[in-house]
Design a protein around this motif. Sequence first.
Motif, mmCIF file in Angstrom:
data_model
loop_
_atom_site.group_PDB
_atom_site.id
_atom_site.type_symbol
_atom_site.label_atom_id
_atom_site.label_comp_id
_atom_site.label_asym_id
_atom_site.label_seq_id
_atom_site.Cartn_x
_atom_site.Cartn_y
_atom_site.Cartn_z
ATOM 1 N N PHE A 150 52.800 24.871 34.683
ATOM 2 C CA PHE A 150 51.355 25.067 34.666
ATOM 3 C C PHE A 150 50.959 25.839 35.919
ATOM 4 O O PHE A 150 50.889 25.258 37.010
ATOM 5 N N PRO A 151 50.755 27.146 35.818
ATOM 6 C CA PRO A 151 50.399 27.909 37.018
ATOM 7 C C PRO A 151 49.056 27.454 37.578
ATOM 8 O O PRO A 151 48.161 27.053 36.837
ATOM 9 N N SER A 152 48.931 27.527 38.871
ATOM 10 C CA SER A 152 47.691 27.136 39.532
ATOM 11 C C SER A 152 47.434 28.070 40.706
ATOM 12 O O SER A 152 48.268 28.907 41.055
ATOM 13 N N SER A 153 46.249 27.943 41.268
ATOM 14 C CA SER A 153 45.879 28.688 42.461
ATOM 15 C C SER A 153 46.085 30.199 42.245
ATOM 16 O O SER A 153 45.720 30.752 41.214
ATOM 17 N N TRP A 154 46.729 30.853 43.218
ATOM 18 C CA TRP A 154 46.880 32.303 43.152
ATOM 19 C C TRP A 154 47.751 32.733 41.980
ATOM 20 O O TRP A 154 47.542 33.813 41.411
ATOM 21 N N HIS A 155 48.719 31.898 41.600
ATOM 22 C CA HIS A 155 49.573 32.269 40.473
ATOM 23 C C HIS A 155 48.770 32.288 39.178
ATOM 24 O O HIS A 155 48.948 33.185 38.348
ATOM 25 N N LEU A 156 47.870 31.338 39.005
ATOM 26 C CA LEU A 156 47.021 31.324 37.813
ATOM 27 C C LEU A 156 46.146 32.576 37.772
ATOM 28 O O LEU A 156 45.986 33.199 36.716
ATOM 29 N N GLU A 160 46.144 35.504 34.871
ATOM 30 C CA GLU A 160 44.921 35.956 34.191
ATOM 31 C C GLU A 160 44.746 37.460 34.332
ATOM 32 O O GLU A 160 44.350 38.154 33.381
ATOM 33 N N GLU A 161 45.050 38.001 35.523
ATOM 34 C CA GLU A 161 44.920 39.441 35.742
ATOM 35 C C GLU A 161 45.921 40.217 34.893
ATOM 36 O O GLU A 161 45.583 41.281 34.346
ATOM 37 N N LEU A 162 47.138 39.718 34.777
ATOM 38 C CA LEU A 162 48.143 40.387 33.957
ATOM 39 C C LEU A 162 47.716 40.384 32.486
ATOM 40 O O LEU A 162 47.892 41.383 31.774
ATOM 41 N N ALA A 163 47.145 39.278 32.034
ATOM 42 C CA ALA A 163 46.670 39.206 30.655
ATOM 43 C C ALA A 163 45.522 40.188 30.411
ATOM 44 O O ALA A 163 45.459 40.842 29.368
ATOM 45 N N GLU A 164 44.651 40.316 31.379
ATOM 46 C CA GLU A 164 43.534 41.251 31.245
ATOM 47 C C GLU A 164 44.026 42.692 31.252
ATOM 48 O O GLU A 164 43.528 43.547 30.503
ATOM 49 N N ASP A 165 45.008 42.983 32.083
ATOM 50 C CA ASP A 165 45.606 44.320 32.121
ATOM 51 C C ASP A 165 46.207 44.653 30.764
ATOM 52 O O ASP A 165 46.014 45.760 30.226
ATOM 53 N N ALA A 166 46.943 43.712 30.184
ATOM 54 C CA ALA A 166 47.567 43.940 28.884
ATOM 55 C C ALA A 166 46.514 44.160 27.806
ATOM 56 O O ALA A 166 46.668 45.031 26.940
ATOM 57 N N ARG A 167 45.455 43.401 27.864
ATOM 58 C CA ARG A 167 44.389 43.543 26.868
ATOM 59 C C ARG A 167 43.774 44.937 26.932
ATOM 60 O O ARG A 167 43.502 45.553 25.900
ATOM 61 N N ALA A 168 43.564 45.451 28.135
ATOM 62 C CA ALA A 168 43.001 46.791 28.291
ATOM 63 C C ALA A 168 43.969 47.848 27.764
ATOM 64 O O ALA A 168 43.560 48.816 27.109
ATOM 65 N N ARG A 169 45.259 47.677 28.026
ATOM 66 C CA ARG A 169 46.242 48.630 27.521
ATOM 67 C C ARG A 169 46.263 48.650 25.990
ATOM 68 O O ARG A 169 46.375 49.710 25.371
ATOM 69 N N ASP A 170 46.195 47.458 25.400
ATOM 70 C CA ASP A 170 46.283 47.362 23.947
ATOM 71 C C ASP A 170 45.172 48.155 23.260
ATOM 72 O O ASP A 170 45.374 48.733 22.183
ATOM 73 N N PRO A 213 42.237 33.974 28.847
ATOM 74 C CA PRO A 213 42.756 35.213 28.245
ATOM 75 C C PRO A 213 42.763 35.104 26.719
ATOM 76 O O PRO A 213 43.487 34.295 26.143
ATOM 77 N N MET A 214 41.959 35.919 26.067
ATOM 78 C CA MET A 214 41.806 35.859 24.614
ATOM 79 C C MET A 214 42.042 37.235 24.012
ATOM 80 O O MET A 214 41.526 38.246 24.500
ATOM 81 N N ARG A 215 42.810 37.280 22.923
ATOM 82 C CA ARG A 215 43.050 38.535 22.220
ATOM 83 C C ARG A 215 41.869 38.835 21.307
ATOM 84 O O ARG A 215 41.350 37.944 20.625
ATOM 85 N N ASP A 216 41.456 40.088 21.277
ATOM 86 C CA ASP A 216 40.413 40.524 20.346
ATOM 87 C C ASP A 216 41.082 41.013 19.069
ATOM 88 O O ASP A 216 41.544 42.141 18.984
ATOM 89 N N PHE A 217 41.142 40.138 18.070
ATOM 90 C CA PHE A 217 41.816 40.491 16.825
ATOM 91 C C PHE A 217 41.031 41.506 16.010
ATOM 92 O O PHE A 217 41.585 42.127 15.103
ATOM 93 N N SER A 218 39.758 41.694 16.325
ATOM 94 C CA SER A 218 38.977 42.663 15.554
ATOM 95 C C SER A 218 39.354 44.093 15.887
ATOM 96 O O SER A 218 39.155 45.001 15.073
#
Length: 325
Positions: A150-156, A160-170, A213-218
């Motif tokens: 369970f990541p916490s603090s700076w790792h969490l 979240e930032e990596l997930a947001e980066d991936a979402r923007a790329r997608d 971090p949520m995927r936009d399936f639409s």
Amino acid sequence: MNDAHVAELVRDATAAPSMHNAQPWRFRYSRGSGDFRLYADFDRAMPHSDPDARALHLGCGAALFNLRVAAANAGCHPDVTLLPDLGDTALLATVRLIAPRGDDVALALLHPAIHERHTSRYPFTETEIPAGLRTALTDAARQEGATLSFPSSWHLRLVEELAEDARARDLTDRDRQAELERWTRMGIAEADTATDGVPDYAFGPRQRGGRAPMRDFSGGRPTADLGSTPFENDPHLALLSTDGDRPRDWLRAGQAMERVLLLATLEGLATSFSTEALEWPDLRWPLRDPVSGTGCVHTMLRLGYGPKGPTVPRRPVRDILTIED
């Protein structure tokens, strides 16, 4: 074991989650030997989002774990052999049902959660998950040869930032968007009759704030209006990893993932996935354990207290099960 009983076990197996609900599995049952064989259905692979078929193996591993649970509930011990024929990459496992053993009781206790577990793309409360439950979930993963952290603090924040980066790329990757469109079911006529994929009624509301971090399936397409709402500011995320990163590890990780999900469901948690960062090799690597720098992360789970997800379609058993003499 009669054919109806075999079909019921496979129906339980195929309640497992899979990437975009592609359900990339096939089963064969031999009346003579009493063995099940689990095959990957590579026609349901996603070469752009899942080029090495790692996520496909995870889904098949989850289905394998459900079959084990169903067998234990039926009073049998599932004797599993992973990758029994290295010359046949589609044959992922064989399962022979033998006399029950003492450790089957723990598996059978998970059976009620098989058809209660549904991916929830709704906001969860900020309620903390009790430490004892986190420990139990971690132990569940360990029993299948995987690590749940369970990541916490700076790792969490990094996760979240990596997930947001991936979402923007997608959003700007046409091939990945095309795969997403292939596996989403839009409109009442399609969503209500589909046997696979993610129907639009399961997309969840549009995210308005929050760091979950949520995927936009639409994919930006107009959908049935489920409204918009804030999500968690402090999401409870869990990373599941193994030491290795080969098909055998993926199958073990899939079984561990499902064991965690079923236990979480029994304990009243809602669950979903955030896998976008895992679909980009350069983003997946930084997700590993920040202390040891080791471990191969296979999936990211979002856990919490909130609405259960809706039931999504499943392929008929007759389409994925072959029974042989």
